[in-house]
Motif scaffolding. Sequence first.
Motif, PDB file in Angstrom:
ATOM      1  N   ARG A  15     -23.280  68.979  70.039  1.00 44.94           N
ATOM      2  CA  ARG A  15     -24.700  68.937  71.391  1.00 44.94           C
ATOM      3  C   ARG A  15     -25.348  67.770  71.063  1.00 44.94           C
ATOM      4  O   ARG A  15     -26.092  67.373  69.652  1.00 44.94           O
ATOM      5  CB  ARG A  15     -25.325  70.279  71.963  1.00 44.94           C
ATOM      6  N   ALA A  47     -29.297  66.901  72.370  1.00 45.11           N
ATOM      7  CA  ALA A  47     -29.992  67.829  73.355  1.00 45.11           C
ATOM      8  C   ALA A  47     -31.601  66.960  73.881  1.00 45.11           C
ATOM      9  O   ALA A  47     -32.816  67.519  73.008  1.00 45.11           O
ATOM     10  CB  ALA A  47     -30.375  69.088  72.865  1.00 45.11           C
ATOM     11  N   PRO A  48     -31.949  65.878  74.876  1.00 48.19           N
ATOM     12  CA  PRO A  48     -32.938  65.594  74.777  1.00 48.19           C
ATOM     13  C   PRO A  48     -34.015  65.705  75.603  1.00 48.19           C
ATOM     14  O   PRO A  48     -33.574  66.779  77.110  1.00 48.19           O
ATOM     15  CB  PRO A  48     -32.560  64.008  75.492  1.00 48.19           C
ATOM     16  N   SER A  49     -35.242  65.205  75.300  1.00 53.61           N
ATOM     17  CA  SER A  49     -36.346  66.269  76.518  1.00 53.61           C
ATOM     18  C   SER A  49     -36.488  64.928  77.313  1.00 53.61           C
ATOM     19  O   SER A  49     -36.825  64.012  76.811  1.00 53.61           O
ATOM     20  CB  SER A  49     -37.397  66.542  75.322  1.00 53.61           C
ATOM     21  N   GLU A  53     -33.389  69.451  77.442  1.00 55.58           N
ATOM     22  CA  GLU A  53     -34.919  70.298  77.052  1.00 55.58           C
ATOM     23  C   GLU A  53     -35.804  70.263  77.790  1.00 55.58           C
ATOM     24  O   GLU A  53     -36.412  68.899  77.485  1.00 55.58           O
ATOM     25  CB  GLU A  53     -34.630  69.783  75.419  1.00 55.58           C
ATOM     26  N   TYR A  55     -39.755  75.273  72.524  1.00 57.98           N
ATOM     27  CA  TYR A  55     -39.064  74.428  72.162  1.00 57.98           C
ATOM     28  C   TYR A  55     -37.425  75.593  71.155  1.00 57.98           C
ATOM     29  O   TYR A  55     -36.845  75.879  71.445  1.00 57.98           O
ATOM     30  CB  TYR A  55     -38.973  73.551  71.225  1.00 57.98           C
ATOM     31  N   VAL A 101     -34.090  76.861  71.943  1.00 57.13           N
ATOM     32  CA  VAL A 101     -33.066  76.852  71.369  1.00 57.13           C
ATOM     33  C   VAL A 101     -32.136  77.129  70.058  1.00 57.13           C
ATOM     34  O   VAL A 101     -30.964  76.776  70.703  1.00 57.13           O
ATOM     35  CB  VAL A 101     -33.586  75.106  70.195  1.00 57.13           C
ATOM     36  N   ARG A 149     -28.574  66.602  64.427  1.00 57.36           N
ATOM     37  CA  ARG A 149     -29.931  65.725  65.101  1.00 57.36           C
ATOM     38  C   ARG A 149     -30.904  65.575  63.990  1.00 57.36           C
ATOM     39  O   ARG A 149     -30.190  65.235  62.866  1.00 57.36           O
ATOM     40  CB  ARG A 149     -30.700  67.092  65.524  1.00 57.36           C
ATOM     41  N   LEU A 159     -36.154  67.558  62.608  1.00 61.30           N
ATOM     42  CA  LEU A 159     -36.170  68.838  62.905  1.00 61.30           C
ATOM     43  C   LEU A 159     -35.438  69.499  61.575  1.00 61.30           C
ATOM     44  O   LEU A 159     -35.201  69.934  62.104  1.00 61.30           O
ATOM     45  CB  LEU A 159     -35.168  68.872  63.923  1.00 61.30           C
TER      46      LEU A 159
END
Length: 299
Positions: A12, A14-16, A48, A205, A209, A223, A227
Motif C-alpha cells: 500500500r 498511504a499518503p496524508s 490517511e 496515526y 495504521v 515506506r 517511518l
Amino acid sequence: MSSPAPPHPILRFAPSPNGRLHLGHAYSALVGWHAARAAGGTWLLRIEDIDPVRSRPEFVAGIEDDLTWLGLDWPRPVLQQSQRLELYANAAGVLRDRTFLYACFCSRKSVAEQADGRDPDGAPLYPGTCRHRPADEVVARLAQGEPVQWRLAMDRAIRSTGPLRIDFIPGFERHGRLEAHASRPADPARWGDVVLVRKDVPTSYHLSVVIDDADQGISHVVRGQDLEAATDLHVLLQALLGLPHPVYAHHRLLVDSSGEKLAKSRGSQSLSGLRAAGWTPEDVRRQLGFSAESVPPSP
Ligand code: GLU
C-alpha cells in the motif's frame, strides 16, 4: 534468513492529504507499485486523513490525479481513514478495557516542559504525569468533559507481549524484490507512553495504521526510512491487538540540493508544479531511476 513472498503480496501507499505530492512521494509510490507488479501482487492506495484540520478533499483529488498521471493504477474503492473513526475507537476501547491505555489530561506545553528525553521522532518523551491518577479522579474529570488523550502504558504492554521481532527487507530500493528478508528485535520502549487516542480525533496515526494494514491484508509495508523507527511501536500494537505482522521495507528518502529531506512543509516542488513546468511522467520516472523499459508486464 530468507522466506518466499506470499502467493499474492499486497502493498500500500498511504499518503496524508495535507498537500500535493512531491518527488519523494513519487519515488515511494513507484518503488511499491513496481515491487507489487513484479511479484504479481496488488498495490493499494490509502488516504490517511484522520487530521481534521490539515486534511483537505482537494488534496485527495490531487493525489489520485498525480498518481494516475504517473501511470500508476490501483483497485477501488480507496480506503479513507476518516470514514473509519468508529472502528479505531472500538480498538482503542479494547485496549482500554485491558488497561493498556490510561487517560492523560496534560497539555502539549506541560509535556514539553517536563519531558523525559526525546522519542525517535524528536518529540518530548512523556514523563508519566497522569500514569497513576486515582480512578475516581479520572472518572470525575472525564464526566466534566475535560479534554483527554489516551496513552499506551508502555511498560505494561511490553511485559504482556514479551520480546518481539521485526521482519524486514534490507536495502529495499527501486526494483526491490519481496522475497529475501531479515529480522531484528523490536525496541518499542523508546517511544515511551505514546498517545494512541488524540484529544481531537478518537485515534492516532499509529493506531489507525496497524488496524488498516491488518484489515487490508497488507503483506509488505513499503515506506520511507522516516517511518522505520515507528515500526517498533507498530509490531507492539499488532501483538496487543492480535493482528498479523507484515514484512517491512524502508526505502531511502529523497533530499534536496541542501541535503534536506523533501517535504511539503518545506515547499519542495510538487509533481503538479513539475507538470505545469513541462515535465512528462517519463521525465519523473527517469529522474527517479525508473526507465520506461523497466515496467514489468501486468500479471
Ligand atoms: N500517512 C503517512 C505519511 O504520509 C504514511 C504512513 C505509512 O506509510 O505508514 O507520512
